[in-house]
Design a protein around this motif. Structure first.
Motif, PDB file in Angstrom:
ATOM      1  N   MET A   4      -8.201   8.305   6.550  1.00 17.24           N
ATOM      2  CA  MET A   4      -7.081   8.472   5.576  1.00 17.24           C
ATOM      3  C   MET A   4      -7.189   8.801   4.387  1.00 17.24           C
ATOM      4  N   THR A   5      -8.844   8.607   4.675  1.00 17.95           N
ATOM      5  CA  THR A   5      -9.682   8.822   2.906  1.00 17.95           C
ATOM      6  C   THR A   5      -9.596   9.694   2.628  1.00 17.95           C
ATOM      7  N   SER A  62       0.629  -1.583   0.040  1.00 16.20           N
ATOM      8  CA  SER A  62       0.001   0.323   0.312  1.00 16.20           C
ATOM      9  C   SER A  62       1.068   1.028  -0.290  1.00 16.20           C
ATOM     10  N   TYR A 103      -6.553   4.115  -1.873  1.00 23.13           N
ATOM     11  CA  TYR A 103      -6.788   2.933  -1.505  1.00 23.13           C
ATOM     12  C   TYR A 103      -7.846   3.113  -0.229  1.00 23.13           C
ATOM     13  N   PHE A 104      -7.020   3.995   0.602  1.00 24.52           N
ATOM     14  CA  PHE A 104      -7.934   4.239   1.961  1.00 24.52           C
ATOM     15  C   PHE A 104      -9.934   4.147   1.054  1.00 24.52           C
ATOM     16  N   GLY A 155      -7.593  -1.617  -1.746  1.00 29.70           N
ATOM     17  CA  GLY A 155      -7.843  -0.936  -0.285  1.00 29.70           C
ATOM     18  C   GLY A 155      -9.278  -1.758   0.332  1.00 29.70           C
ATOM     19  N   GLY A 199      -1.833  10.803   7.748  1.00 30.91           N
ATOM     20  CA  GLY A 199      -2.153  10.254   5.571  1.00 30.91           C
ATOM     21  C   GLY A 199      -1.646  11.603   5.476  1.00 30.91           C
ATOM     22  N   TYR A 256     -10.073   3.760   8.411  1.00 32.75           N
ATOM     23  CA  TYR A 256      -9.425   4.755   7.117  1.00 32.75           C
ATOM     24  C   TYR A 256     -10.235   5.334   6.477  1.00 32.75           C
ATOM     25  N   SER A 290      -5.966   8.581  -1.977  1.00 31.84           N
ATOM     26  CA  SER A 290      -6.976   8.355  -1.016  1.00 31.84           C
ATOM     27  C   SER A 290      -7.865   7.093  -1.625  1.00 31.84           C
ATOM     28  N   PHE A 347     -12.510   1.597   3.534  1.00 30.67           N
ATOM     29  CA  PHE A 347     -13.265   2.384   4.010  1.00 30.67           C
ATOM     30  C   PHE A 347     -14.080   2.044   3.813  1.00 30.67           C
TER      31      PHE A 347
END
Length: 363
Positions: A320-321, A18, A43-44, A98, A205, A317, A41, A48
């Motif tokens: 982090m998103t 990641s 990925y998150f 993700g 993040g 997440y 983002s 999420f």
């Protein structure tokens, strides 16, 4: 033993994969901060959207099967990112990556939190998680010049085969039967805890996503700077798993220190590389204590951990998103100062609200 090895090695490699994109974000994003934030983002976002349903499902069908499915999906998406070259294609496959990671992380951490030695295991879990993040950065930074920007992604995609093979012969182990968790009740009881997770995890993040373009450092130097933060989290995760403390005071102190650290992260490059390193060390130490404290608290609630940990991972997440993406937009449309200060103010919100937490630990 195979169950533990597949989880510890799995979280190490999944996280390394990641983070393999981070040192070369400007290459993927064509040096546009908003696209850079979107790739990071994406990925998150996938994780999420997945961690809560995966946690809920793991309480019903077991953790091992979902761990396996997550590893398989992560291998597929990692290979796709290596093969496809468009920025928007990378964003799409980062979302899929993700989703796979979300399935794995939610089921694996739920498994950890239901073991008798959950606190020590959580220290190893977060320690190897951050070790993966460190090596994802370092290995990609080192491989980028001689082998190309996608070489790190290829290396860690192939490495995922090892925990996947270990998981194939793993068995479901249920040591203690706990009460079923009601989602709305959990959210109500632990809302301030989950809010602190969104903001404080998301703040790390923001630093990771903004610094590549903000500082114009080389991929190798960025790998070292951001990796230092993860090394600090490894150390503090192991230390926290053996320490005795109450969660709310730790979170409040961490929120204040996070606000100060994020603000200093904007000014630190003007003073040289050493202040930057100090800031990232502090952020990493804060994160380790907060993560272990939160999960240890949740393990003692008396509930089955799928939903409880699924919501915790959703909050992580989610932060982090959305925080890196919003901060990236603010930095592109206004300036970097606004992006950093926005994040620092959110951390102060946690400082003032976490004391209202009415969480009830039932252990």
């Amino acid at each position: 033993m195979k169950e533990r090895l597949s989880i510890i090695l799995g979280v190490f490699v999944v996280m390394a994969l990641s983070n393999a994109v981070v040192p070369v974000l400007p290459f993927f994003a064509k040096e546009l901060p908003a696209v850079q934030g979107a790739i990071y983002s994406a990925y998150f976002l996938g994780a999420f959207l997945t961690v809560y349903p995966a946690g809920l499902l793991s309480d019903k069908i077991g953790k091992v099967l979902l761990i396996r499915a997550g590893l398989i999906l992560t291998v597929i998406s990692g290979a796709a990112i290596v093969l496809f070259h468009g920025a928007y294609e990378v964003i799409l496959f980062r979302v899929i990556e993700g989703v796979g990671a979300g399935m794995f992380i939610s089921a694996a951490l739920s498994w950890v939190n239901e073991q008798e030695d959950h606190k020590q295991l959580s220290g190893y879990f977060f320690g190897f998680l951050n070790l993966g993040l460190v090596l994802g950065l370092i290995v990609t930074g080192l491989l980028e010049e001689p082998f190309g920007e996608r070489s790190g992604m290829l290396f860690f995609t192939l490495a995922l085969v090892i925990p996947l093979l270990l998981n194939i012969s793993a068995r479901e182990i249920v040591l203690v039967v706990k009460a079923e968790a009601e989602t709305l009740r959990i959210i109500s009881d632990y809302r301030w805890l989950y809010l602190s997770t969104v903001i404080l995890v998301g703040s790390t993040g923001v630093l990771t996503s903004l610094y590549p373009e903000f500082t114009d450092e080389s991929p190798v130097m960025l790998s070292i700077i951001i990796g230092i933060m993860n090394v600090s989290t490894i150390i503090s995760s192991f230390a926290a798993s053996r320490a005795t403390f109450r969660p709310v005071p730790v979170i409040r102190t961490g929120a204040l220190l996070m606000a100060v650290s994020v603000a200093l992260a904007y000014f630190a490059p003007e003073a040289g590389i050493l202040p930057v390193i100090i800031v990232f060390i502090l952020v990493g130490l804060i994160a380790g204590f907060i993560l272990v404290g939160q999960t240890d608290f949740l393990a003692g609630t008396g509930y089955r951990q799928g939903v409880v940990v699924g919501l915790f991972n959703t909050a992580s997440y989610g932060g982090m998103t959305f925080l890196p993406y919003v901060s990236g937009l603010l930095s592109q449309d206004l300036n970097y100062f606004t992006g950093f200060i926005f994040t620092a103010v959110l951390s102060l919100v946690v400082f003032f609200t976490i004391g209202r937490c009415e969480c009830r630990n039932r252990s």
